[in-house]
Design a protein around this motif. Sequence first.
Motif, PDB file in Angstrom:
ATOM      1  N   ALA A  76      40.824 -37.308  21.169  1.00 45.82           N
ATOM      2  CA  ALA A  76      39.614 -37.903  20.588  1.00 45.82           C
ATOM      3  C   ALA A  76      39.783 -39.419  20.451  1.00 45.82           C
ATOM      4  O   ALA A  76      38.821 -40.170  20.537  1.00 45.82           O
ATOM      5  CB  ALA A  76      39.313 -37.281  19.230  1.00 45.82           C
ATOM      6  N   THR A  77      41.003 -39.849  20.247  1.00 42.08           N
ATOM      7  CA  THR A  77      41.252 -41.279  20.026  1.00 42.08           C
ATOM      8  C   THR A  77      41.880 -41.934  21.259  1.00 42.08           C
ATOM      9  O   THR A  77      42.537 -42.957  21.154  1.00 42.08           O
ATOM     10  CB  THR A  77      42.189 -41.490  18.816  1.00 42.08           C
ATOM     11  OG1 THR A  77      43.429 -40.796  19.065  1.00 42.08           O
ATOM     12  CG2 THR A  77      41.596 -40.963  17.538  1.00 42.08           C
ATOM     13  N   ARG A  78      41.649 -41.302  22.432  1.00 39.97           N
ATOM     14  CA  ARG A  78      42.341 -41.753  23.655  1.00 39.97           C
ATOM     15  C   ARG A  78      42.170 -43.233  23.985  1.00 39.97           C
ATOM     16  O   ARG A  78      43.062 -43.857  24.546  1.00 39.97           O
ATOM     17  CB  ARG A  78      41.849 -40.917  24.847  1.00 39.97           C
ATOM     18  CG  ARG A  78      40.333 -41.047  25.110  1.00 39.97           C
ATOM     19  CD  ARG A  78      39.800 -39.941  25.989  1.00 39.97           C
ATOM     20  NE  ARG A  78      38.344 -40.016  26.144  1.00 39.97           N
ATOM     21  CZ  ARG A  78      37.466 -39.560  25.238  1.00 39.97           C
ATOM     22  NH1 ARG A  78      37.892 -39.000  24.113  1.00 39.97           N
ATOM     23  NH2 ARG A  78      36.167 -39.657  25.446  1.00 39.97           N
ATOM     24  N   ASN A  79      41.023 -43.788  23.660  1.00 46.55           N
ATOM     25  CA  ASN A  79      40.757 -45.178  24.045  1.00 46.55           C
ATOM     26  C   ASN A  79      40.930 -46.177  22.917  1.00 46.55           C
ATOM     27  O   ASN A  79      40.764 -47.371  23.106  1.00 46.55           O
ATOM     28  CB  ASN A  79      39.325 -45.287  24.589  1.00 46.55           C
ATOM     29  CG  ASN A  79      39.186 -44.629  25.948  1.00 46.55           C
ATOM     30  OD1 ASN A  79      40.119 -44.645  26.745  1.00 46.55           O
ATOM     31  ND2 ASN A  79      38.044 -44.014  26.195  1.00 46.55           N
ATOM     32  N   LEU A  80      41.247 -45.682  21.732  1.00 49.44           N
ATOM     33  CA  LEU A  80      41.331 -46.563  20.574  1.00 49.44           C
ATOM     34  C   LEU A  80      42.532 -47.494  20.691  1.00 49.44           C
ATOM     35  O   LEU A  80      43.660 -47.042  20.851  1.00 49.44           O
ATOM     36  CB  LEU A  80      41.448 -45.743  19.281  1.00 49.44           C
ATOM     37  CG  LEU A  80      40.132 -45.522  18.541  1.00 49.44           C
ATOM     38  CD1 LEU A  80      39.121 -44.832  19.413  1.00 49.44           C
ATOM     39  CD2 LEU A  80      40.366 -44.740  17.272  1.00 49.44           C
ATOM     40  N   GLY A  81      42.277 -48.781  20.582  1.00 47.13           N
ATOM     41  CA  GLY A  81      43.362 -49.744  20.646  1.00 47.13           C
ATOM     42  C   GLY A  81      43.801 -50.014  22.071  1.00 47.13           C
ATOM     43  O   GLY A  81      44.748 -50.751  22.303  1.00 47.13           O
ATOM     44  N   VAL A  82      43.153 -49.384  23.042  1.00 49.47           N
ATOM     45  CA  VAL A  82      43.547 -49.542  24.439  1.00 49.47           C
ATOM     46  C   VAL A  82      42.497 -50.342  25.209  1.00 49.47           C
ATOM     47  O   VAL A  82      42.825 -51.155  26.057  1.00 49.47           O
ATOM     48  CB  VAL A  82      43.738 -48.152  25.101  1.00 49.47           C
ATOM     49  CG1 VAL A  82      44.181 -48.304  26.543  1.00 49.47           C
ATOM     50  CG2 VAL A  82      44.744 -47.323  24.317  1.00 49.47           C
ATOM     51  N   ILE A  83      41.227 -50.088  24.890  1.00 49.46           N
ATOM     52  CA  ILE A  83      40.162 -50.784  25.632  1.00 49.46           C
ATOM     53  C   ILE A  83      39.350 -51.692  24.710  1.00 49.46           C
ATOM     54  O   ILE A  83      39.420 -51.587  23.484  1.00 49.46           O
ATOM     55  CB  ILE A  83      39.193 -49.793  26.332  1.00 49.46           C
ATOM     56  CG1 ILE A  83      38.426 -48.961  25.290  1.00 49.46           C
ATOM     57  CG2 ILE A  83      39.939 -48.907  27.311  1.00 49.46           C
ATOM     58  CD1 ILE A  83      37.253 -48.203  25.880  1.00 49.46           C
ATOM     59  N   ASP A  84      38.592 -52.556  25.351  1.00 49.05           N
ATOM     60  CA  ASP A  84      37.648 -53.399  24.632  1.00 49.05           C
ATOM     61  C   ASP A  84      36.389 -52.558  24.386  1.00 49.05           C
ATOM     62  O   ASP A  84      35.716 -52.182  25.346  1.00 49.05           O
ATOM     63  CB  ASP A  84      37.323 -54.619  25.515  1.00 49.05           C
ATOM     64  CG  ASP A  84      36.230 -55.495  24.926  1.00 49.05           C
ATOM     65  OD1 ASP A  84      35.712 -55.146  23.847  1.00 49.05           O
ATOM     66  OD2 ASP A  84      35.894 -56.514  25.548  1.00 49.05           O
ATOM     67  N   PRO A  85      36.084 -52.258  23.117  1.00 47.82           N
ATOM     68  CA  PRO A  85      34.946 -51.370  22.861  1.00 47.82           C
ATOM     69  C   PRO A  85      33.607 -51.933  23.333  1.00 47.82           C
ATOM     70  O   PRO A  85      32.638 -51.194  23.452  1.00 47.82           O
ATOM     71  CB  PRO A  85      34.961 -51.180  21.341  1.00 47.82           C
ATOM     72  CG  PRO A  85      35.922 -52.158  20.797  1.00 47.82           C
ATOM     73  CD  PRO A  85      36.774 -52.685  21.905  1.00 47.82           C
ATOM     74  N   LEU A  86      33.576 -53.222  23.606  1.00 45.85           N
ATOM     75  CA  LEU A  86      32.320 -53.818  24.057  1.00 45.85           C
ATOM     76  C   LEU A  86      32.181 -53.773  25.580  1.00 45.85           C
ATOM     77  O   LEU A  86      31.176 -54.186  26.131  1.00 45.85           O
ATOM     78  CB  LEU A  86      32.216 -55.271  23.575  1.00 45.85           C
ATOM     79  CG  LEU A  86      32.132 -55.451  22.058  1.00 45.85           C
ATOM     80  CD1 LEU A  86      32.102 -56.925  21.694  1.00 45.85           C
ATOM     81  CD2 LEU A  86      30.901 -54.751  21.495  1.00 45.85           C
ATOM     82  N   SER A  87      33.201 -53.260  26.265  1.00 46.64           N
ATOM     83  CA  SER A  87      33.159 -53.245  27.725  1.00 46.64           C
ATOM     84  C   SER A  87      32.971 -51.828  28.260  1.00 46.64           C
ATOM     85  O   SER A  87      33.855 -50.977  28.146  1.00 46.64           O
ATOM     86  CB  SER A  87      34.457 -53.841  28.279  1.00 46.64           C
ATOM     87  OG  SER A  87      34.589 -53.503  29.644  1.00 46.64           O
ATOM     88  N   ILE A  88      31.820 -51.613  28.863  1.00 46.13           N
ATOM     89  CA  ILE A  88      31.561 -50.293  29.453  1.00 46.13           C
ATOM     90  C   ILE A  88      32.451 -50.092  30.684  1.00 46.13           C
ATOM     91  O   ILE A  88      32.883 -48.978  30.985  1.00 46.13           O
ATOM     92  CB  ILE A  88      30.057 -50.123  29.776  1.00 46.13           C
ATOM     93  CG1 ILE A  88      29.750 -48.674  30.184  1.00 46.13           C
ATOM     94  CG2 ILE A  88      29.605 -51.082  30.863  1.00 46.13           C
ATOM     95  CD1 ILE A  88      28.268 -48.341  30.264  1.00 46.13           C
ATOM     96  N   MET A 129      25.050 -48.406  23.530  1.00 47.97           N
ATOM     97  CA  MET A 129      23.823 -47.744  23.970  1.00 47.97           C
ATOM     98  C   MET A 129      23.050 -48.632  24.944  1.00 47.97           C
ATOM     99  O   MET A 129      22.520 -48.164  25.957  1.00 47.97           O
ATOM    100  CB  MET A 129      22.949 -47.384  22.758  1.00 47.97           C
ATOM    101  CG  MET A 129      23.441 -46.132  22.038  1.00 47.97           C
ATOM    102  SD  MET A 129      22.880 -45.971  20.305  1.00 47.97           S
ATOM    103  CE  MET A 129      21.194 -46.382  20.425  1.00 47.97           C
ATOM    104  N   LYS A 130      23.034 -49.924  24.635  1.00 48.12           N
ATOM    105  CA  LYS A 130      22.329 -50.879  25.501  1.00 48.12           C
ATOM    106  C   LYS A 130      22.987 -50.908  26.888  1.00 48.12           C
ATOM    107  O   LYS A 130      22.305 -50.838  27.917  1.00 48.12           O
ATOM    108  CB  LYS A 130      22.380 -52.267  24.844  1.00 48.12           C
ATOM    109  CG  LYS A 130      21.635 -53.341  25.577  1.00 48.12           C
ATOM    110  CD  LYS A 130      21.549 -54.604  24.701  1.00 48.12           C
ATOM    111  CE  LYS A 130      21.322 -55.831  25.541  1.00 48.12           C
ATOM    112  NZ  LYS A 130      22.567 -56.476  26.012  1.00 48.12           N
ATOM    113  N   MET A 131      24.325 -50.988  26.911  1.00 47.23           N
ATOM    114  CA  MET A 131      25.042 -51.029  28.183  1.00 47.23           C
ATOM    115  C   MET A 131      24.854 -49.730  28.971  1.00 47.23           C
ATOM    116  O   MET A 131      24.669 -49.750  30.191  1.00 47.23           O
ATOM    117  CB  MET A 131      26.543 -51.264  27.953  1.00 47.23           C
ATOM    118  CG  MET A 131      26.903 -52.623  27.373  1.00 47.23           C
ATOM    119  SD  MET A 131      26.144 -53.996  28.271  1.00 47.23           S
ATOM    120  CE  MET A 131      26.968 -53.838  29.846  1.00 47.23           C
TER     121      MET A 131
END
Lengths: 165, 599
Positions: B119-131, B251-253
């Motif tokens: 569930a937390t696979r991307n936490l701290g790994v990716i930029d949450p603002l980048s789709i 949502m916008k992205m």
Amino acid sequence: MSVEDVRVTVTRIYEDISGQSLEEGDILINTLHAIQDHYGNFIPIEAAEVLKELTGTPLSKIYEVLTFYTMFSTHKRGKYVVRVCKSLPCHVTGGQAVIDALKNILEIGFGETTEDGLFTLEETSCLGLCGVSPVMMINDEAYGNLTPERVSEIIHEIVSRERSE
Amino acid sequence: MPAVENTVLICAGGACISAGEKSVKGVFEETLRKYSLENVVRVVETGCMGACDLGPILVIYPEGVFYQKITPENASRIVEEHILKGRVVEDLLYVGDMGDLRERPQEELPFFTEQVRIATRNLGVIDPLSIDEYIARDGYFALHKVLFEIGTDDVIEILKKSELKGRGGAGFPTWMKWDFTKKAEGETKYVICNADEGDPGAFMDRAVLEGDPHSIVEAMTIAARVIGAQKGFVYVRAEYPLAIERLTHAMKMAREYGFLGENILGTDFSFDLEIRIGAGAFVCGEETALINSIEGKRGIPRVKPPFPANRGLWQKPTLLSNVETYANIPPIITNGGEWFSKFGVEGSRGTKVFALAGNVKNTGLVEVPMGITLRKLIFEIGGGVPGGKKLKAIQTGGPSGGCIPLELIDTPITYDNMKKLGTIIGSGGMIVMDEDSCMVDVAKYFLEFTVEESCGQCTPCRDGTRRMLEILERITSGEGTMEDLHLLKDLGENIMATSLCGLGQTAPQPVISTMRYFWDEYEAHVKEGRCFAKKCKSLTRVVISKEKCVGCTACSRVCPVEAISGSVRTPHEIDPEICTRCGSCLAVCRFGAISKVSP
């Protein structure tokens, strides 16, 4: 502010929000948030009357919603709303001392506003920042790892910023 | 433009931000510009890395060196030393228990290595603002699979095999919920995400929304496809402004990329999402109260049945799950149900995110396979209780849960085991308490919460919890009787049997559970007027030892209520009538002369 001002403002906010929404009838809470943001931390009671006319919702229902949710206030609040977490994780890591410090420094209790109109002190349920407890929020800004000393620094920083403006 | 030589990940989770991440990042970037390094060093703000007590955190790649507890003052040194000269800044590294410096704790410490992050696979790994970064980590692959490769019944089958249960508290099998809503009659259906995370001590939903918002957008779109919904709502607490901001952006992205909105990925399937913001009511975490709140009403629970799967939002079939449950969906669909169910144990499959808070060394979020023992979670991963103190109890499940005493710490965490111990996994909050916590005080604390948050609709919860609180107040102020203890238990059982919704039905749980394991503490309060933990103010006094006090006046200067008297170099005294037992004097006494006593 006059009743007419409130009418114009609330109507504009309502129309703006209903234009963005996919559904009808569910926008009361979003509208109240926007009205509160507009007036800076409170909702003038006259807004309820305007919303009644705009939405066709009975006044009693609007009051019901307005008074049920703790984040809405019909009383004018300070420019900065200090919301200190009263949940258990904060409690077991020194939260009471932080609350005492806030009350001492601001010289007000919960639900009260300082005489200069700068601060209102409120308690909040868990802010979800338990990893850095005790915590508080001032408007939308969160502060963690609080101690009475740190609280004093933060408040005094805001006060001196306000005075210099 | 020169090639990027270093990528710097700065944790911009809620906790790190509140610990000063923004000013650290400001100074860091300013120093980069000072040395004209802004084009060769890429700075990325990520979601929560999990280790809240170490924040603000910054990790420099390609080496993966982990800097912790950074202040604006020393952020510039990282640029000047590490980036410019290639020298590790040792005093900002993680220090192990033996004083050993760890450059890459993420590869070494149990806190990180014992985790299985789904569930937390991307936490701290990716930029949450980048789709794009989300997609690069297999994001929206599951949606593609559901739209083009498999049927909606296959999705239900995958979920069934995964044995995923709702992670919000009730633990209802997710596939059944999806199946009921899919089969429910009606043209119009809704998908809702419950992001009204309210249990004190739980903050995983916040972290997922802030750190990986696309996982929720993707999962809800998949859910909509499967059950046949056209619209969805994410109900987020107003207390989480950052989550709202990042989700709105996601949502916008997603709309721009064709993952949301009209004709998703060129198919005839259309679905859109909206955010609804709460306004500070804990009860809105209850699904039917949440639905009422979205409808613009007071957030009071409805009588069930009918369940939301048949008559939910505007009386239409509605699928409602919490954030962590949704976050698990895309990887389950991509990797298959069996892949997920191989983690965990019988009856409790997969992983669960736990929030470690309170008196534990490593606070923060950890995702581990279910069935792990409390001992491993608290001591090995959590690092145990700080300050050489002894663990007393672990509170799980928030105001609907209970306290587990030290003796039962070898219990594996499963839905069934927790139930047997008189508590629940709930949303996964684990509040660790050391010997300084009074269990009666803890119970009182939760009752204060419930009294405050009761919506007032049904009498057992509205009035019953208030009466319970009054009894607890009598006990903690030394005026309780043995009869009170029995009344408290009786009343609690009554409220649990007769309340309308989950909040009332579980509200007495913190009291019942602490009475079960800490009856001697309750008795001591009543019979001896004694608080073991010296926490209850009416039963505790702060005293100065005449022998040890040297009269340095440090205590009297710090006392906020001027309760301490005495002249320089003579033993001081505390007036118990004025003293508020705040403990300020205890903290400043360098001679160990001040102590708390309870008869």
